[in-house]
Each structure stands twice: as C-alpha cells, then as structure tokens.
Write a protein that holds these residues in place. Structure first.
Motif, PDB file in Angstrom:
ATOM      1  N   PRO A   1      -9.543  10.178  -4.155  1.00  0.00           N
ATOM      2  CA  PRO A   1      -8.931  10.603  -5.426  1.00  0.00           C
ATOM      3  C   PRO A   1      -9.455   9.768  -6.587  1.00  0.00           C
ATOM      4  O   PRO A   1      -9.565   8.548  -6.503  1.00  0.00           O
TER       5      PRO A   1
ATOM      6  N   ARG B   1      -4.187   5.134  -4.579  1.00  0.00           N
ATOM      7  CA  ARG B   1      -4.475   5.743  -3.288  1.00  0.00           C
ATOM      8  C   ARG B   1      -5.985   5.834  -3.046  1.00  0.00           C
ATOM      9  O   ARG B   1      -6.446   5.552  -1.959  1.00  0.00           O
ATOM     10  N   GLY B   2      -6.752   6.254  -4.058  1.00  0.00           N
ATOM     11  CA  GLY B   2      -8.199   6.376  -3.912  1.00  0.00           C
ATOM     12  C   GLY B   2      -8.874   5.057  -3.591  1.00  0.00           C
ATOM     13  O   GLY B   2      -9.788   4.992  -2.777  1.00  0.00           O
TER      14      GLY B   2
END
Length: 168
Positions: A91, A1-2
């Motif tokens: 993240p 996700r990051g």
C-alpha cells in the motif's frame, strides 16, 4: 501497513537467499516445492515459489514474474536464461519486485515479460505473441471475469472474493 509489509518481504527475501543455493539441474519445471526444501538447491523459479508460498500464507498479495535479468558481476542466476522473481503489493507503493535468487529488490535490470500466480501461468514456452511483441499467458480467467464484472462496485466485490485465489 505498507512499510511493515515491505520490511516483511525484505526479510523473507534475505531468508530465502540465505537458506537456499542456486544450482541448475537439481529441479525441473515440474518439480514440487518440496524438492527445493529437501535438497536446499534449485533455480530462480523455485526461489520465487518458496517466497510466494510464504507471503501468501501470511496473507500478503503477491505474484510470480517471468522475464529476464540484465546481468551484473554479482548475480547468482544464469546469464541469458529466463528469470523469475516475486512482486508484492505494498500500500502506498504499488507492486514492488523482490528477487530472492540474487537477494535484491527488482529494479531496472529486471525485464518483466509476464506475470501470473506461479510458473504454470507464465512458462516461457507457452506464451503467445500479442500486439507489438508483448506476451500474455494463455490463462486469463481472473482478468476476464474482473472486466466482465462491469461496475466499480462489482469489481470491488470480485477482487475481495478472488483475493484468496489469485495474486493479481
């Protein structure tokens, strides 16, 4: 996700830089974002506001950063003036700065003075000195409420509830 969010922020950084031209005197601190969109020209705070608006629309945590830029020969913004850029929470990496005015990821040349939701939170003329020359915004209700929430669980709930309103 990051990694995906980082690629999205990087693409948006380049898009804002390519789409708009840095020019002083076209907008003011009170100008709505529509003036930048109409004229295609503005200053660093306008570029930061457009990028923040896009990131927030996509649900990406971000914040406005006010500070200074130690200038290099390729920089677009005015030397010696205050500068603005965006930080996005990625993240695994934490807060990462993106400077849409100069089309760069913020680094050691970017000197952060204050952070907030937008320019209204951290205008350079409305800050008050506090402790050893550090500056803070007069508006800190989110931080105060978070601290007042006390327990870790209460803070987690507060962060979740505040995620749509605040960026820090």
């Amino acid at each position: 996700r990051g990694e995906r969010l980082g690629m999205l922020a990087d693409r948006l950084l380049h898009t804002v830089y390519d789409r708009f031209t840095y020019q002083k005197g076209v907008t003011t601190a009170a100008s709505p974002i529509t003036e930048l969109l109409e004229h295609g020209r503005g200053v660093c705070q306008d570029f930061a506001h457009v990028m923040i608006a896009c990131l927030r629309r996509l649900g990406v945590p971000c914040r406005y950063v006010s500070g200074y830029l130690f200038h290099g020969s390729e920089d677009t913004s005015a030397e010696g003036a205050t500068h603005a850029w965006v930080e996005t929470f990625l993240p695994g990496l934490g807060w990462v700065g993106f400077d849409p005015t100069n089309d760069v990821v913020a680094g050691s040349r970017h000197i952060r003075v204050a952070i907030g939701r937008d320019y209204a939170d951290v205008p350079p003329t409305k800050r008050k000195p506090r402790d050893a020359g550090l500056f803070v915004s007069k508006r800190q209700p989110a931080i105060s409420a978070w601290r007042a929430a006390g327990s870790r669980g209460a803070r987690r709930r507060y962060r979740s509830a505040a995620a749509g309103r605040a960026c820090f």
